[in-house]
Design a protein around this motif. Structure first.
Motif, PDB file in Angstrom:
ATOM      1  N   THR A   1      23.372  28.485  -8.324  1.00 37.21           N
ATOM      2  CA  THR A   1      24.605  27.852  -7.035  1.00 37.21           C
ATOM      3  C   THR A   1      25.634  28.210  -6.640  1.00 37.21           C
ATOM      4  OG1 THR A   1      22.146  27.163  -6.291  1.00 37.21           O
ATOM      5  CG2 THR A   1      23.479  27.463  -4.451  1.00 37.21           C
ATOM      6  N   MET A   2      26.177  27.176  -7.594  1.00 37.42           N
ATOM      7  CA  MET A   2      27.672  27.093  -7.930  1.00 37.42           C
ATOM      8  C   MET A   2      28.395  28.262  -8.199  1.00 37.42           C
ATOM      9  SD  MET A   2      30.034  24.637  -9.226  1.00 37.42           S
ATOM     10  CE  MET A   2      29.984  25.945 -10.875  1.00 37.42           C
TER      11      MET A   2
ATOM     12  N   THR B   1      27.040  31.666  -7.677  1.00 33.67           N
ATOM     13  CA  THR B   1      26.866  32.262  -6.614  1.00 33.67           C
ATOM     14  C   THR B   1      27.353  32.181  -5.184  1.00 33.67           C
ATOM     15  OG1 THR B   1      24.109  32.370  -6.993  1.00 33.67           O
ATOM     16  CG2 THR B   1      24.874  33.542  -5.042  1.00 33.67           C
ATOM     17  N   ALA B   2      28.076  30.219  -4.286  1.00 34.44           N
ATOM     18  CA  ALA B   2      28.779  30.259  -4.127  1.00 34.44           C
ATOM     19  C   ALA B   2      29.908  30.630  -4.176  1.00 34.44           C
ATOM     20  CB  ALA B   2      28.647  29.078  -3.372  1.00 34.44           C
ATOM     21  N   SER B   3      30.625  30.789  -5.050  1.00 36.67           N
ATOM     22  CA  SER B   3      31.607  30.974  -6.039  1.00 36.67           C
ATOM     23  C   SER B   3      31.757  32.056  -5.584  1.00 36.67           C
ATOM     24  CB  SER B   3      32.663  30.170  -7.199  1.00 36.67           C
ATOM     25  OG  SER B   3      31.540  31.071  -8.314  1.00 36.67           O
ATOM     26  N   THR B   4      31.586  33.249  -5.979  1.00 36.44           N
ATOM     27  CA  THR B   4      31.080  34.345  -5.747  1.00 36.44           C
ATOM     28  C   THR B   4      31.361  35.347  -5.130  1.00 36.44           C
ATOM     29  OG1 THR B   4      29.824  34.743  -7.771  1.00 36.44           O
ATOM     30  CG2 THR B   4      30.318  36.753  -7.254  1.00 36.44           C
ATOM     31  N   ALA B   5      30.690  34.522  -3.370  1.00 36.94           N
ATOM     32  CA  ALA B   5      30.176  34.786  -2.549  1.00 36.94           C
ATOM     33  C   ALA B   5      31.966  34.241  -1.616  1.00 36.94           C
ATOM     34  CB  ALA B   5      29.170  34.072  -1.910  1.00 36.94           C
ATOM     35  N   LEU B   6      32.465  33.063  -1.806  1.00 35.05           N
ATOM     36  CA  LEU B   6      33.873  33.034  -1.730  1.00 35.05           C
ATOM     37  C   LEU B   6      35.141  33.595  -2.350  1.00 35.05           C
ATOM     38  CD1 LEU B   6      33.510  28.513  -2.194  1.00 35.05           C
ATOM     39  CD2 LEU B   6      34.137  30.515  -0.073  1.00 35.05           C
TER      40      LEU B   6
END
Length: 434
Positions: A297-298, A300-305
């Motif tokens: 999850t982290m 995925t969030a870092s890739t989106a950011l």
């Protein structure tokens, strides 16, 4: 002299053998093994049970089956197998095949063996007072409810329940020889550590009838040795997860920021599948599985950011100026917190100071440099157009530079934030091992 001694010993042994043969014939001349060996049918035959744990062969977490190698000792009194040892040259014990005598029908209630293989036919030891001792080695497969909530730092409790299949408590009663199973001859297991195996007698009353049914339950306490899983599943996951925040440190022009995040996500997915293949499909998610899910999850969030920040970095000349709140909060305060002091410089060089747009007079001088005074007076309109174009181009470059500064500060901020998250998640998962 030595020859006489050997001859005397041979005569004694042959005499003892003849008495053993005579005793066997006398005992089983009118003996039947089909009925309980009691003089009165109302009497209860007492069976003492003792278990020796020799080895843990396998623990199948996915199918929830425990395979063990046990030595089962059963001791009871047979009223029809008694004799006076004086009548048989002092012979007090004999060993005969267990198939010759009556045996308790004690079985493992929670057996998971699909073959229902019979036990090994070993000898029994008969004593002159009627005591029968039967030592029986057995490889048992028992059902065990596996709780993998704290895998790989879990502790399991597996029950082995022994009892009579047909006799109730009024016909046959069970007793513990010891308070726990004997672990003196246990062969250490590379995956599991045995904490203990206490024994407890239970008397159950079923709804079908009023007769009690006693059983003895041995509870095997197991603790998993987590070193294998720490070095093969946990530490590689931690090392991979520490790569995710470094995606924010990559230059935006490298084109590898999103690729790094996707690669890390795929690597974590492979480890997650390895754990899922060995765990039972239950609602209880193992601890290491929660760590993988949180890390994924982290990532995925870092890739989106990262995608969002790259859009900010590549803002074109048509972009609006940086808002005042973003300039005040991000370029001043947040840059100091993230240790980004020269936010305008990159690896290829550049200016770090924020220059103001050129004035009209300076623009005119710069645009008309190298021309003589006569041509300035005749081409004033052309110079004004060139000066305005140069000023607009300079203002657009400054806007692009400011948005790139904002993207760099946000990169550093999220890099430190995700590093802190990965660190605390790793400390939390390792803290369960203590």
């Amino acid at each position: 002299m030595h020859l006489l001694c050997h001859q005397f010993a041979a005569v004694c042994l042959s005499a003892r053998g003849r008495y053993a043969q005579k005793l066997l014939n006398d005992l089983f001349s009118n003996y039947t093994k089909a009925l309980r060996p009691v003089e009165d049918t109302d009497n209860i035959i007492n069976v003492t049970l003792q278990i020796t744990l020799s080895q843990i062969i396998d623990m199948d977490e996915r199918n929830q089956i425990l395979t063990t190698y046990l030595w089962v000792r059963q001791v009871w009194m047979d009223a029809f197998l008694t004799w006076k040892k004086e009548d048989y040259d002092g012979l007090d014990t004999i060993r005969i095949p267990s198939s010759h005598v009556w045996r308790p029908d004690i079985v493992l209630y929670n057996s998971a063996d699909d073959g229902f293989s019979s036990s090994m036919e070993t000898n029994v030891v008969l004593r002159n007072d009627g005591q029968v001792m039967w030592d029986q080695p057995a490889i048992t497969k028992s059902s065990c409810s596996v709780d993998v909530a704290f895998f790989p730092f879990d502790v399991q409790q597996c029950h082995l329940t022994f009892g009579s299949w047909t006799h109730n408590g009024n016909q046959m009663d069970l007793f513990n020889a010891l308070d726990s199973a004997d672990l003196a001859d246990f062969v250490p297991n590379v995956e599991w550590e045995v904490l203990g195996m206490p024994a407890k007698k239970n008397v159950i009353l079923y709804g079908c009838c009023s007769d009690p049914y006693p059983d003895i339950t041995f509870t095997l306490h197991l603790k998993r040795r987590a070193s294998f899983y720490i070095f093969n599943l946990l530490i590689p996951c931690m090392m991979i997860s520490f790569l995710a925040p470094l995606g924010f440190y990559l230059p935006a022009d490298s084109g590898e920021k999103v690729s790094l995040g996707v690669t890390v996500l795929l690597a974590l997915t492979v480890f997650q599948l390895l754990v899922a293949e060995s765990m039972p499909p239950s609602e209880s998610v193992p601890l290491i599985g929660k760590y993988y899910i949180a890390t994924m999850t982290m990532v995925t969030a870092s890739t989106a950011l990262t995608i969002f920040i790259m859009n900010i970095h590549h803002c074109g000349s048509e972009a609006l100026p940086v808002p005042q709140w973003a300039e005040r909060f991000i370029l001043k305060y947040l840059a100091r917190i993230c240790f980004v002091y020269e936010v305008g410089e990159n690896c290829l060089g550049g200016t770090s100071s924020r220059k103001q747009p050129l004035s009209q007079e300076e623009s005119e001088k710069g645009a008309a440099g190298g021309c003589n005074e006569q041509r300035q007076e005749s081409n004033s309109s052309s110079r004004g157009y060139i000066a305005n174009s140069y000023q607009d181009q300079r203002a657009a470059q400054l806007r692009i530079g400011e948005w790139r500064k904002v993207a760099k500060v946000m990169d550093r901020f999220f890099m430190w934030l995700f590093f802190i998250m990965v660190f605390f998640m790793s400390i939390l998962i390792l803290g369960k091992a203590i």
